[in-house]
Structure formats: structure tokens, C-alpha cells
Design a protein around this motif. Structure first.
Motif, PDB file in Angstrom:
ATOM      1  N   ALA A 130       2.055  -4.944   5.702  1.00 52.41           N
ATOM      2  CA  ALA A 130       2.908  -6.130   6.169  1.00 52.41           C
ATOM      3  C   ALA A 130       1.937  -7.361   6.121  1.00 52.41           C
ATOM      4  O   ALA A 130       1.820  -8.244   6.627  1.00 52.41           O
ATOM      5  N   ALA A 131       1.222  -7.388   4.780  1.00 51.57           N
ATOM      6  CA  ALA A 131       0.505  -8.412   4.724  1.00 51.57           C
ATOM      7  C   ALA A 131       1.075  -9.837   4.376  1.00 51.57           C
ATOM      8  O   ALA A 131       0.722 -10.959   4.142  1.00 51.57           O
ATOM      9  N   ASN A 132       2.712  -9.530   4.047  1.00 50.23           N
ATOM     10  CA  ASN A 132       3.256 -10.821   3.934  1.00 50.23           C
ATOM     11  C   ASN A 132       3.888 -11.313   5.105  1.00 50.23           C
ATOM     12  O   ASN A 132       5.002 -12.249   5.239  1.00 50.23           O
ATOM     13  N   GLY A 133       3.902 -10.566   6.166  1.00 50.61           N
ATOM     14  CA  GLY A 133       4.289 -11.073   7.594  1.00 50.61           C
ATOM     15  C   GLY A 133       3.372 -12.224   8.048  1.00 50.61           C
ATOM     16  O   GLY A 133       2.454 -12.461   7.606  1.00 50.61           O
ATOM     17  N   ALA A 134       3.984 -12.781   9.181  1.00 43.17           N
ATOM     18  CA  ALA A 134       3.401 -13.750   9.646  1.00 43.17           C
ATOM     19  C   ALA A 134       1.906 -13.789  10.199  1.00 43.17           C
ATOM     20  O   ALA A 134       0.775 -14.391   9.665  1.00 43.17           O
ATOM     21  N   ARG A 178      -0.381 -12.933   6.806  1.00 43.53           N
ATOM     22  CA  ARG A 178      -0.920 -14.040   6.121  1.00 43.53           C
ATOM     23  C   ARG A 178      -2.003 -14.417   6.823  1.00 43.53           C
ATOM     24  O   ARG A 178      -2.986 -15.106   6.266  1.00 43.53           O
ATOM     25  N   LEU A 179      -1.662 -14.841   8.069  1.00 45.88           N
ATOM     26  CA  LEU A 179      -2.977 -15.565   8.987  1.00 45.88           C
ATOM     27  C   LEU A 179      -4.098 -14.912   9.125  1.00 45.88           C
ATOM     28  O   LEU A 179      -5.283 -15.414   8.974  1.00 45.88           O
ATOM     29  N   ALA A 222       4.015 -11.744  -5.214  1.00 45.54           N
ATOM     30  CA  ALA A 222       4.086 -13.131  -5.754  1.00 45.54           C
ATOM     31  C   ALA A 222       4.178 -14.172  -4.690  1.00 45.54           C
ATOM     32  O   ALA A 222       3.634 -15.086  -4.790  1.00 45.54           O
ATOM     33  N   GLU A 223       4.892 -13.729  -3.516  1.00 49.16           N
ATOM     34  CA  GLU A 223       5.050 -14.571  -2.462  1.00 49.16           C
ATOM     35  C   GLU A 223       3.794 -15.047  -1.858  1.00 49.16           C
ATOM     36  O   GLU A 223       3.413 -16.386  -1.634  1.00 49.16           O
ATOM     37  N   LEU A 224       2.982 -14.050  -1.794  1.00 44.67           N
ATOM     38  CA  LEU A 224       1.578 -14.382  -1.356  1.00 44.67           C
ATOM     39  C   LEU A 224       0.735 -14.955  -2.130  1.00 44.67           C
ATOM     40  O   LEU A 224      -0.249 -15.835  -1.687  1.00 44.67           O
ATOM     41  N   ALA A 225       1.012 -14.984  -3.453  1.00 42.82           N
ATOM     42  CA  ALA A 225       0.004 -15.479  -4.437  1.00 42.82           C
ATOM     43  C   ALA A 225       0.381 -16.906  -4.416  1.00 42.82           C
ATOM     44  O   ALA A 225      -0.355 -17.791  -4.572  1.00 42.82           O
ATOM     45  N   GLY A 268      -4.623 -13.520  -2.345  1.00 38.89           N
ATOM     46  CA  GLY A 268      -4.587 -12.573  -3.368  1.00 38.89           C
ATOM     47  C   GLY A 268      -5.035 -11.115  -2.968  1.00 38.89           C
ATOM     48  O   GLY A 268      -5.221 -10.970  -1.735  1.00 38.89           O
ATOM     49  N   ASP A 269      -5.572 -10.283  -3.864  1.00 35.69           N
ATOM     50  CA  ASP A 269      -5.979  -9.071  -3.474  1.00 35.69           C
ATOM     51  C   ASP A 269      -4.848  -8.236  -2.636  1.00 35.69           C
ATOM     52  O   ASP A 269      -5.122  -7.598  -1.840  1.00 35.69           O
ATOM     53  N   VAL A 270      -3.561  -8.325  -3.115  1.00 38.20           N
ATOM     54  CA  VAL A 270      -2.353  -7.825  -2.705  1.00 38.20           C
ATOM     55  C   VAL A 270      -1.730  -6.626  -3.668  1.00 38.20           C
ATOM     56  O   VAL A 270      -1.633  -6.545  -4.919  1.00 38.20           O
ATOM     57  N   VAL A 271      -1.491  -5.505  -2.976  1.00 35.17           N
ATOM     58  CA  VAL A 271      -0.631  -4.361  -3.895  1.00 35.17           C
ATOM     59  C   VAL A 271       0.582  -4.226  -3.299  1.00 35.17           C
ATOM     60  O   VAL A 271       0.674  -4.028  -2.093  1.00 35.17           O
ATOM     61  N   ALA A 272       1.252  -3.648  -4.003  1.00 35.70           N
ATOM     62  CA  ALA A 272       2.832  -3.522  -3.650  1.00 35.70           C
ATOM     63  C   ALA A 272       2.921  -1.852  -3.802  1.00 35.70           C
ATOM     64  O   ALA A 272       2.766  -1.057  -4.816  1.00 35.70           O
ATOM     65  N   THR A 273       3.203  -1.238  -2.492  1.00 36.78           N
ATOM     66  CA  THR A 273       3.170   0.295  -2.479  1.00 36.78           C
ATOM     67  C   THR A 273       4.546   1.003  -3.306  1.00 36.78           C
ATOM     68  O   THR A 273       4.492   2.224  -3.191  1.00 36.78           O
ATOM     69  N   ASP A 274       5.440   0.338  -3.820  1.00 33.36           N
ATOM     70  CA  ASP A 274       6.645   0.787  -4.456  1.00 33.36           C
ATOM     71  C   ASP A 274       6.336   0.895  -5.802  1.00 33.36           C
ATOM     72  O   ASP A 274       7.181   1.455  -6.672  1.00 33.36           O
TER      73      ASP A 274
END
Length: 330
Positions: free
Chosen positions: A152-156, A159-160, A183-186, A191-197
Motif C-alpha cells: 500500500a505504498a501509494n496510500g496516505a 507515502r508519508l 507512476a503516481e508515486l514518481a 521511487g524504489d516502487v514495484v507493482a506486484t501485478d
């Protein structure tokens, strides 16, 4: 003030927030000893607020009930014995049940004065999510240079945690469930984010982390997503369970737990915050305020709704791909 009423969101029963919450006229509250009366400017919608309305959270209010827990507002009146606040002062609160209203009464000691450098939109989110994030990071007991992983790295909170960890020199591997989240987090500089799909997501993880051990993980999703986090942990790693957005059950490989000697711990702010000493609380809050004021810590807002738009606001809060908080303005 007797006979004067204000507007507040009230629920007659547990259920879907978009259906059971409605604006009602209720008596104006009055501050007692040690309390302050605050006129609400903005109040965020958090997942735990919606879970409470549904009756699926650890706190279950008696019906009929108010809703909302966090707000920024202006002090209207002070109860007996309150001398550290002033009428007209802007303050934030993160533990005032019934915050989705025009006025709230709150314990004065729990109110946080808001510096001029912080906007209403950021101040409305100051306590619950940011303080949870920094307390969570503190709870992990990690050091500069350590790697942690969170879903849930793109949750509130995700992100914090990423922003707060970066300021401390802690490396964060973020997991999201779809490619758009990367892309949203970028866009926010994370950074250093991976999509598990993506079938090759584990290879992407190793491309980022290399051979460095991931010493701790945070699960906010539940189900198989918790197992994904544990699978990435090093020996003697720690999994901290923060939420259960997708499932109340953890699907974790027993082999990972046994052979890696993984420790599983729960984090609930209602237990962690009261146990925190005043010195640590003040230090962590100071770190938050400094980060927000300097712009290194950002609290984006998706949209602001009126109280009478609560159905639309509740639905918007549940929308996937949301890039900021949904706020209510009385």
C-alpha cells in the motif's frame, strides 16, 4: 448558548457511510474544565472513520453517533483551567470523535497549535496519518542505511513513511498492486516502487535492493499481500501489521516464518500513542511540523466536499487511484 444549534453528521445505525450518514442540527457543545471549543475548518476522511461508521473497527460508538476524528479549526472558547491556548488560535486535533461537525469540544492538552507556515489543508491531516506514519517508523526501530518494505505504498501512510524514512536515511521498497501506482508515486518524488501485478516483480525488487537485507516490513493490506512482504524479509526480519485494507486474514508462508525466524507484531495507534512518553511525542511532532513547513513532507488533497455531500465524499474516498485526501468543510 442554550438553544443554539450547529450542523453535524450523524448516523442512526451502522452501515455504508454513503447511506447512513446525514446532516442534522444538534445542540452547540460547551467546553468544560480542561477543554476547548473549536470551530472546524476542515476535516479529513480516513479509512478508520469509515470502518467505524460501518461497525467494523475496534471502536464501536453507541447509536445514534457522530463521525470523524481529525480536524483543523480555530479556538472559539476555553474551559476553566486552560491557559496555554488562546481564542482565535488555529489548532489541530487527531482524537476528537465527532469531528465532522461545525463545532467540537476537545481536551485542550491534545490540541496541537498550527504554525502559520502550514496550510489548512495540510494541518487538517497533521495528526492521524502523519503522526501514525512517524510513530510507525519509530516502532520499526530501523537505522540509517537499513532497507524496509511496505505494501500500500501509494496510500496516505505509505507515502508519508517513504518521505519520513528518506529524511532519516532509511531505504524503503514500496509495493503497489498496479503499475499506475508506480507512476503516481514518481510524480511525488517517491521511487524504489514495484507493482506486484507484473509477473517479474520479484526480479525488479532484487534490481533495486540487490543483496542488501530487508530488515522490516509493513503490511497494510492483509491476505496474500502480507505473505509477499514476509517473503522479502531477511532472517530475523520483523513484520508489522498496520492495516487490513483487502482482507482481515494474513496469508503467510509458515516456511518463511520458521526458517527466517520472522517476528510478527501489530501496530494500533490507540495503544502505541498513549504509551509514548511526552518527550518522544514532542520530538516526533516537531519532526513532522518541520518537514511539512519545509516542503519535504507533502500532504496532497484530492477534493474538498461539504458536509451535505458526504455520500459523494465517502464514495470518492474509496476510489482506487486517488492521489490525495478527501476533506470535509462544514
Amino acid at each position: 448558548m442554550e438553544g443554539i444549534s450547529m450542523r453535524a453528521l450523524v448516523q442512526p445505525r451502522f452501515g455504508d457511510p454513503a447511506e447512513v450518514l446525514a446532516v442534522q442540527d444538534v445542540p452547540d457543545p460547551e467546553p468544560g474544565p480542561g477543554q476547548a471549543l473549536v470551530r472546524v475548518l476542515l476535516s479529513p476522511i480516513h479509512n478508520h472513520d469509515l470502518w467505524t461508521v460501518r461497525g467494523s473497527y475496534g471502536f464501536k460508538p453507541d447509536m445514534p453517533a457522530r463521525a470523524g476524528t481529525e480536524a483543523v479549526g480555530v479556538v472559539e472558547a476555553l474551559g476553566e483551567g486552560v491557559d496555554h491556548l488562546q481564542v482565535g488560535q488555529r489548532v489541530a486535533t487527531g482524537g476528537s470523535f465527532g469531528a465532522w461537525a461545525e463545532l467540537i469540544v476537545a481536551p485542550a492538552k491534545g490540541l496541537v497549535p498550527v504554525p502559520d507556515a502550514i496550510s489548512d489543508e495540510a494541518a487538517a491531516q497533521l495528526v492521524s496519518m502523519p503522526f501514525s506514519a512517524i510513530a510507525l517508523l519509530d516502532f520499526l526501530e530501523v537505522s540509517e542505511g537499513d532497507w524496509i518494505v511496505q505494501n500500500a505504498a501509494n496510500g496516505a501512510v505509505g507515502r508519508l513513511v517513504a518521505q519520513l524514512a528518506a529524511a532519516r536515511g532509511v531505504r524503503v521498497l514500496g509495493l503497489v498492486r498496479r503499475g499506475d501506482g508506480v507512476a503516481e508515486l514518481a510524480e511525488q518524488g517517491i521511487g524504489d516502487v514495484v507493482a506486484t501485478d507484473d509477473d517479474g516483480w520479484r526480479d525488479r525488487v532484487r534490481g533495486i535492493v540487490g543483496d542488501a537485507p530487508i530488515v522490516a516490513g509493513v503490511d497494510s493490506v492483509g491476505g496474500a499481500a502480507a505473505g509477499d512482504v514476509v517473503s522479502l524479509l531477511a532472517e530475523d526480519g520483523v513484520l508489522v501489521v498496520f492495516g487490513a485494507m483487502a482482507s482481515p486474514t494474513l496469508e503467510i508462508s509458515s516456511g518463511d516464518v520458521i526458517f527466517k525466524q520472522v517476528t510478527v507484531k501489530g501496530f494500533w495507534g490507540s495503544k502505541v500513542f498513549p504509551a509514548m512518553d511526552n518527550e518522544k511525542r514532542a520530538r516526533l511532532m516537531g519532526e513532522l511540523v518541520s518537514g511539512i513547513a519545509s516542503g519535504t513532507l507533502t500532504l496532497p488533497v484530492e477534493k474538498v466536499y461539504g458536509l451535505d455531500e458526504i455520500s459523494d465524499a465517502a464514495r470518492a474516498s474509496a476510489e482506487p487511484g486517488r492521489r490525495g485526501k478527501i476533506l470535509l468543510r462544514p
